[in-house]
Every structure is written in structure tokens, then in C-alpha cells.
Design an enzyme around this catalytic site. Sequence first.
Site, PDB file in Angstrom:
ATOM      1  N   LYS A  49       0.722   3.565   6.854  1.00  0.00           N
ATOM      2  CA  LYS A  49       0.069   5.263   6.369  1.00  0.00           C
ATOM      3  C   LYS A  49       0.928   6.428   6.133  1.00  0.00           C
ATOM      4  O   LYS A  49       1.742   6.663   7.730  1.00  0.00           O
ATOM      5  CB  LYS A  49      -1.422   4.558   6.590  1.00  0.00           C
ATOM      6  CG  LYS A  49      -1.464   3.586   6.235  1.00  0.00           C
ATOM      7  CD  LYS A  49      -2.169   3.071   4.266  1.00  0.00           C
ATOM      8  CE  LYS A  49      -2.542   1.895   4.283  1.00  0.00           C
ATOM      9  NZ  LYS A  49      -2.473   0.601   4.811  1.00  0.00           N
ATOM     10  N   SER A  60       0.918  -1.491   0.398  1.00  0.00           N
ATOM     11  CA  SER A  60      -0.264   0.233   0.249  1.00  0.00           C
ATOM     12  C   SER A  60       0.841   1.180  -0.291  1.00  0.00           C
ATOM     13  O   SER A  60       0.298   2.218  -0.143  1.00  0.00           O
ATOM     14  CB  SER A  60      -0.580   0.041   0.837  1.00  0.00           C
ATOM     15  OG  SER A  60      -0.606   0.217   2.342  1.00  0.00           O
TER      16      SER A  60
END
Lengths: 205, 205
Positions: free
Chosen positions: A161, A124
Site C-alpha cells: 500500500k 488494490s
Amino acid sequence: MAYTPPGETRKKVYEFVRERILSGSPPTVREVQRAFGFRAVQSARQHLEALVAEGKLVKDSGKARSHRLPELGRVRSSHLIPMLGRVQAGELTTALQDPGDYLLVQKTRFDGRELFALTVQGESMLGAGILPGDTVIVRRQPAARPGEIVVALVGEEATVKRYRQKKGRVELHPENDAFEPIVPREDGEPFSILGKVIEVRRNLE
Amino acid sequence: MAYTPPGETRKKVYEFVRERILSGSPPTVREVQRAFGFRAVQSARQHLEALVAEGKLVKDSGKARSHRLPELGRVRSSHLIPMLGRVQAGELTTALQDPGDYLLVQKTRFDGRELFALTVQGESMLGAGILPGDTVIVRRQPAARPGEIVVALVGEEATVKRYRQKKGRVELHPENDAFEPIVPREDGEPFSILGKVIEVRRNLE
DNA sequence: TGACATAACAGACAAATGTCTGTTATTCTT
DNA sequence: AAGAATAACAGACATTTGTCTGTTATGTCA
């Protein structure tokens, strides 16, 4: 040892000592003597003293194995931090017992006691140059500023993230178009920031 | 020093010695003694000997400052390698003079003498997760296998690329569509492989 | 040539450091 | 209470290691 042109042996002595210092065990005067086949201790000492006078080495008078490289003062300062790769995400916040592995970091700027490392699992964060298998070094902190890359605990899962805020609400953005931003629910789902990613490492060998 | 519960001081001694070893100057027995306020040298020695017996430390009998961390297992000893970031590309192949900076690596697998580090300049390896400003750790070697990421000297410039072969000819591939592969000319243009990239590091703080 | 600087040697001394033998104190177990 | 295990201490000795004084050789330069 036979007579050698001025500076020639000096240079070799410097390289020898430098190598030994870098490898973690500075030589004694007599170790230098033996390494070069000098028949007198003083021969080695002269070279070492000259190197100190030139500023290429530093030493602590009287102490054994006390030669150092001048620039190395702060660089060498290092710290071991625990690798938490194999730990369950939910346990990440618990106290560290005996982690399976340690990582060496230079602790010039951060306090080693608050650091830990993780192995990145998904894809990601590809866009930020963080690949699966990469190791991220994290500094424990309960909050972050927008734009920083964080390790957050969402539900039972630890995830890497980019931290953002929209209208006062927290959003965790991946850097990969195939993934969606994570917006923590406002019901009771456990959400917390474990820390900020301060370094990324990748082993290619 | 007053009596302390079994293992308590032992642990602190270990941490003290480990810290000193990692910082480049292993302590003498008496330095341990003073650090803990022991009134007898033997007190320090007992702890050190016990730690060696436990396998937490290794030592070279009779030599000064000879305690080391065992290379086995999880705690690996450290090694300093030179940063060549500011050196002109053309001089990279020459012997190291006075590197301005050093980087700490774990030297379990590679010989520290053949390692150096570089700061990546361009964006040509974006696709491989290597960003401008990243530090690559390179093992000096004159050749590479296809698919490996190498540092090569093309003309006067050092460049990080993926090494490939096509019909027996060398090609250096960027990982970024905006760049073209480099095909070394067959005329006399200097071309050589400086080494293989074995680690990538990125500082985010 | 002679003065000078550097390299290398010789032998010794002193400080630092590793090692040894034996003793006392504290805690735990039985 | 007795014994075992660990911690800490005391005092010494031997080796390693840093340091010192003085000498001899080799090369450079005026």
C-alpha cells in the site's frame, strides 16, 4: 586468414569479445584466434591490443580472460535476493532460510542483504501501476515517509500500500477506488512496516 | 588456514565464487586460495571440486576461470542487455554501437543476444500498468500475436502499444482512453515491429 | 616507385593456471 | 583406541594462456 580491409576484422573481433563478456565468459586470446581462424596468436592479440588502445576494451595485464567492457564497472555488480512469494505472511519477518527462488538485482545503490522480493496478490494498487502477479522488490526498513509504497504487516496479512499520515495517524492507502484505506487499530492488532518497495517487475512472457 | 568445522569454509567459498561469477569475473583456483589464505592450492581446489560434485557449481575442465553457476533450478545466470533509451528512435533497428548502459536479466528463457531495453516515454499504456519512465525489456522479433505488447516503429518514432488485428489489418492500441489506436497507413510510411515486450521494470527509489 | 601503415603469420618463451600425488591435522563415531 | 571423514598442507608437473621478437603480405598515399 586472408587480408581484410582495415578495421573490418577489428570490428568483428570487438563484437565477438563484447558478446562473450556480456554472456559472462570473456575469451582468451587463443579463443579469439580460433574463432577467427587466425594462424597466429599474435593476430588476435594485435586486434585486442588495438581495441584496448582505442578505449573500447579494458584489460588486466597478465591475467587470463581479463578483457572487460570499460563502462561496465559498476553496472555488472549484482546480487541475488530471496523471493518470499510462497511464504506465509506471518513468517515474513522471520529469518530467511532457503527461499524457493532468487532474483537478480543490481546492487549499486542498496545493500543486497536487506532486500527481498514478493509477488503481489490483489488489485488494490492498480492505480499505481502495480498489477496482480507483479513482483515487488522490497528493502527492509521499519519506517517510511508519506507517499512511499510500502509492504506492511497488518494482522496476519502482508499487504502492499501507499503510506500516508493523517493527524499523526498512519494510513495505508490503496490506489484503487474499489478499496478502502487501512487504518491500523490502536488496540493490540499487530501492525508493522516490513519495508519499502523500491522496484516493480512484471513478466509478460 | 586453521581448521574450521565441516561445511563452514565450504559455504563461504561458494558465496565468494558465486559473487565473482555474478560480477563477471569467475576466480581462478589460486584466487580462491589467496582470498581464503590457504597455504596450498589444493585446499581451494578441494572446496571447488566438492561444490561441483554437490551440483552447486559447474566447470569446464582444464580451462581458466571456468566455474559457472548451474543454469538449472533456482539460481539462474545473468546476462547483460543494452539500454537503448537515449538512442534516436529511427536508429533502433540498426546494429548496436556503443550502448551507454546495460541491464541485468536472467537469461534462462531467452537468448540474450536478441534482447534490449527501452525507457517508456508517454502515458499511452497507463491502463496496462506501464508508466512513463518505466523500463521495458524487449525481445527482437519481426512479428507478434494479437494481444501482445510490442515496440513498433511508426515513421520515425518508436512506440509501445498492444498489438491487435482487425479484418487482417494491424492496429496498435494504447491502453488509455485519451489516446487513439494507431492504424498504420498503407502508403509507404515505414512501419515495423521491433519486438515484443517481455518484462516491465519500474524503479521507485 | 617508395615510404608507410595495417593485417596476418611464425615460432618461441614465460607466466598463470589447472591438476596430481602424498602427507598431516582435526573432528566425530564406534 | 581405532577408523572414517573432512580440512588443510607441501611440492611438483602439465596445460593453458599471455607475451615477445621478427617476418611477410596487402593496401594507401605522396
